[in-house]
Design a protein around this motif. Structure first.
Motif, PDB file in Angstrom:
ATOM      1  N   ILE A  77       0.841  -1.190   0.000  1.00 62.01           N
ATOM      2  CA  ILE A  77       0.000   0.000   0.000  1.00 62.01           C
ATOM      3  C   ILE A  77       0.884   1.250   0.000  1.00 62.01           C
ATOM      4  O   ILE A  77       2.017   1.219   0.473  1.00 62.01           O
ATOM      5  N   SER A  80       0.453   6.124   3.854  1.00 63.87           N
ATOM      6  CA  SER A  80      -0.631   7.023   4.236  1.00 63.87           C
ATOM      7  C   SER A  80      -1.107   6.656   5.632  1.00 63.87           C
ATOM      8  O   SER A  80      -1.318   5.474   5.928  1.00 63.87           O
ATOM      9  N   TYR A  83      -4.463   4.246   6.431  1.00 64.22           N
ATOM     10  CA  TYR A  83      -4.534   2.794   6.619  1.00 64.22           C
ATOM     11  C   TYR A  83      -4.426   2.441   8.104  1.00 64.22           C
ATOM     12  O   TYR A  83      -5.155   1.572   8.609  1.00 64.22           O
ATOM     13  N   GLY A 134      -5.500   0.578  -3.082  1.00 68.42           N
ATOM     14  CA  GLY A 134      -4.191   1.150  -2.819  1.00 68.42           C
ATOM     15  C   GLY A 134      -3.048   0.236  -3.217  1.00 68.42           C
ATOM     16  O   GLY A 134      -1.990   0.697  -3.643  1.00 68.42           O
ATOM     17  N   ALA A 411      -7.873   6.014  -2.360  1.00 67.20           N
ATOM     18  CA  ALA A 411      -6.712   5.125  -2.517  1.00 67.20           C
ATOM     19  C   ALA A 411      -5.837   5.543  -3.691  1.00 67.20           C
ATOM     20  O   ALA A 411      -4.607   5.598  -3.575  1.00 67.20           O
ATOM     21  N   SER A 414      -3.928   8.622  -2.874  1.00 66.89           N
ATOM     22  CA  SER A 414      -2.753   8.329  -2.044  1.00 66.89           C
ATOM     23  C   SER A 414      -1.584   7.881  -2.907  1.00 66.89           C
ATOM     24  O   SER A 414      -0.438   8.307  -2.711  1.00 66.89           O
ATOM     25  N   ARG A 415      -1.889   7.013  -3.882  1.00 70.37           N
ATOM     26  CA  ARG A 415      -0.837   6.545  -4.787  1.00 70.37           C
ATOM     27  C   ARG A 415      -0.319   7.689  -5.667  1.00 70.37           C
ATOM     28  O   ARG A 415       0.896   7.827  -5.876  1.00 70.37           O
TER      29      ARG A 415
END
Length: 444
Positions: A77, A80, A83, A134, A411, A414-415
């Motif tokens: 993942i 972040s 999670y 994610g 998600a 975040s990536r």
């Protein structure tokens, strides 16, 4: 098409889940995620799977298969805190249910026959979807594909809503004509979904450069808002207005003027049935109408419950197990529900989670140079603003159908932020090599 295949669509979709489970476990988990996204909000479509073995659990099975497939391929993942927050929150909610059992408010949360355990299990599917997305979305192409699938899914939901709403006469408002919608939980829930995704694509389109695609996305926003109008949800109307104003402050100040003009002229613009629905908030004597007054009484009763157990609450998923004002089993305000069931500790976790999502979206919007990422960040920020407002009028947060796709977008944001933050390091290394091989450039 007149081929008589409509009857087999649920079976084909059901078999598709099994095929995607196999593909996910054998090295293609990203395909499993792509397949799963359109089914997240479309509960009425998933309900057709109940006729087949494990049909009610296909979504859960595929999400787990995607995660396992990603682990097998060594994927991880993005960094972040969300999670960790979800992990802490999930554990806290489970032990909160045992608190409810100790207080005599709920049965032990052990098995699927226990209502509180099922409620927790269904809620925890949201962070599982967040985790799966994610792990498998790792590059720009996948981010773009997820957004495209989200747009296609929203259009399908719009079509279903409009076909149902416009099949009825709406010369005047009639509560009995409101439909449950494709999310299968009622008009208000569908309205919250439509409002937040209308705002997502309204924010996203601000950075779309090609005229053809700008027109397509603006058309999608317009159709979604039109579909939302005919859900007759006053909470979603307010969520839209607040979010448009936020979008105006962040990107296009003209929208603030448009919102102001609309607030003064809306009664001459919106359909008659919508105007009647909004004006129903108060009766001719200036008092709250029955539905609004009922909610106020619920909140007043909830206040007494909060004061009796302010720190830990009465136990997660316990409120629904007994009747309250007028026999209702929901607070009709998610924040009140969090305080009643999980206390101050639960509310702190929730507020931190909301802050982290908003911060993530804002950082992506401000730091990214790629228009795709900037649009994703801005769209996610205003969609979350819509979501926050809508939850003042009921629980819109714990429904996978409403929040599942939004957490997929969180998600991929975040990536995307991770990709953005690693780009300067890579680019900075290039000039260093150039300078070292050219002394003239080093001393000029």
């Amino acid at each position: 098409m007149g081929l008589g295949l409509a009857h087999y669509i649920p079976l084909i979709a059901y078999l598709g889940f099994w095929i995607m489970c196999i593909l996910s476990l054998t090295g293609r988990p990203l395909l499993g995620l792509y397949y799963l996204i359109p089914f997240l909000p479309y509960r009425t479509m998933r309900d057709h799977f109940l006729d087949y073995p494990l049909g009610g659990n296909m979504l859960t099975i595929l999400v787990i298969a995607v995660i396992i497939g990603a682990i097998i391929k060594g994927k991880s993942i993005p960094k972040s805190p969300l999670y960790t927050i979800w992990l802490v929150f999930g554990i806290y909610l489970y032990f909160s249910m045992w608190l409810g059992t100790a207080l005599g408010n709920a049965p032990p949360p052990i098995w699927i026959s226990d209502t509180n355990f099922v409620t927790w299990k269904d809620y925890m599917l949201i962070p599982l979807v967040f985790t799966a997305a994610g792990m498998v979305v790792e590059d720009r192409k996948a981010v773009r594909t997820v957004i495209a699938i989200t747009a296609f899914t929203l259009l399908a939901i719009d079509r279903s809503c409009l076909m149902e709403s416009l099949s009825r006469s709406w010369g005047t408002f009639d509560e009995n004509k409101r439909d449950t919608g494709p999310l299968a939980y009622g008009s208000n829930q569908t309205a919250a979904f439509l409002a937040q995704f209308a705002m997502f694509f309204w924010g996203f389109v601000q950075f779309v450069k090609r005229k053809k695609f700008r027109l397509i996305f603006y058309g999608l926003v317009a159709v979604t808002i039109f579909a939302d109008l005919y859900t007759f949800s006053r909470g979603s109307y307010l969520a839209l207005i607040v979010s448009v104003i936020v979008l105006g402050f962040l990107k296009d100040r003209k929208l603030i003027v448009v919102a102001a003009v609309f607030l003064f002229t809306w009664q001459a613009i919106v359909p008659t049935a919508v105007r009647e629905r909004v004006n129903m908030t108060k009766n001719s004597n200036g008092k709250l109408e029955e539905s609004a007054q009922e909610r106020v009484r619920l909140w007043e009763a909830a206040e007494a419950s909060i004061l009796s157990d302010p720190v830990l609450g009465i136990g997660y998923a316990s409120y629904q197990l007994s009747a309250h004002v007028d026999g209702l089993r929901d607070t009709h305000n998610w924040y009140v529900k969090v305080m009643v069931e999980t206390g101050i500790i639960g509310m702190i976790i929730v507020l931190v989670m909301l802050q982290q999502v908003l911060a993530l979206a804002y950082r992506l919007f401000k730091r990214a140079e790629d228009p795709l990422y900037r649009g994703l960040g801005l769209g996610l920020f205003v969609a979350m603003c819509s979501c926050i407002v809508a939850n003042f009028f009921g629980d819109r947060w714990t429904y996978l159908e409403i929040m599942g796709m939004l957490w997929v977008l969180v998600a991929i944001a975040s990536r995307a932020l991770q990709l953005v933050e690693t780009e300067p390091v890579t680019e900075a290394a290039i000039p260093e090599v150039t300078v070292a091989t050219n002394p003239f450039l080093a001393y000029r």
